[in-house]
Design an enzyme around this catalytic site. Structure first.
Site: not given
Length: 262
Positions: A11, A14, A34, A80-81, A106, A109, A136-137, A140
């Site tokens: 929680a 971001r 949370r 989460t990857t 997933a 999303f 990506h930013h 990551k």
């Protein structure tokens, strides 16, 4: 009908903060916990008694958190990857002891990203060449992204089923990594740049033409309709599902964005 009780793990991040806001704003959901880094799941989730946990933590922590959820009969929606086949097999094994529990993993999303993956798989058999670029930013931690890996695997599967050979590539020398990662025979390239959020291009080429399928998430709010869809439907699909497409009727009218994002 009583509201579905939801906990958000991660929680403080971001994505986690956005998920908390989305759950809090949904009239049919109740945010009951949370969970932050270092929190004890037995203490926090044991007291909160959620129906569904949204797992948005880090790859090293998520497998144990999902295992906790399965063992306690809590459905899990996981963003989460880092889910390789060994980790997915462990989840399937745990679910064998809790056959009524559902886990959705997933890679992305965003509904547009799910559609882009489907379109890429449909198109890939018609084109001689295909490559994936994900952007990506720079915060990551994994590369390639989970979305890009899944895209490449879906594309490779579609090409194998259609009898399409590997993309042509005459490269015989080059700097290490110049041709990107090889995911089931599909080249995947990663860009990390400040100012980006989450973006993907699938480039498909044939003599005289190129098709580009691109999806852009400019804000993490773009992921929330998919998160809420997962939360609302994961209990209806016991066992393990990988990819949000399992919850979308992509061959029919489907739930539509109104239901997904309400």
């Amino acid at each position: 009908m009583s509201a579905l009780r939801v906990a958000v793990l991660g929680a403080g991040g971001r994505m986690g903060a956005a998920a908390c806001r989305a759950v809090d704003a949904a009239p049919d959901l109740e945010l009951v916990a949370r969970v932050h880094r270092g929190d004890d799941l037995d203490d926090v989730l044991g007291a909160a008694r959620p129906d569904v946990a949204v797992v948005l933590t880090v790859p090293d922590a998520a497998p144990a958190q999902v295992d906790w959820c399965v063992r306690h009969g809590v459905h899990a929606v996981v963003g989460t990857t880092g889910w390789d086949e060994a980790r997915l097999a462990a989840v399937r094994g745990a679910l064998g002891e809790e056959p009524r529990t559902g886990v959705l993993v997933a890679p992305n999303f965003a509904l547009g990203a799910v559609l882009a993956m489907r379109f890429a798989a449909q198109a890939a058999r018609f084109y001689e060449s295909v490559e994936v670029v994900e952007l990506h930013h720079p915060d990551k931690v994994d590369a390639p992204s989970g979305t890009a890996v899944r895209t490449a695997r879906l594309v490779a599967e579609a090409r194998r089923a259609a009898g399409v050979g590997p993309s042509p590539d005459a490269t015989t020398s080059g700097l290490d990594g110049a041709r990107g990662a090889d995911v089931d025979g599909v080249r995947v390239h990663s860009v990390r740049l400040r100012g980006l959020v989450a973006h993907e291009e699938v480039l498909l080429g044939a003599p005289g033409e190129q098709l580009t399928i691109r999806h852009d998430s400019f804000d993490r709010e773009s992921f929330m309709p998919g998160v809420l869809l997962g939360v609302r439907t994961v209990a209806d699909h016991p066992g393990l599902a990988v990819g949000l497409d399992h919850l979308l009727d992509l061959d029919g009218p489907g739930p539509g964005p109104g239901r997904a994002g309400a």
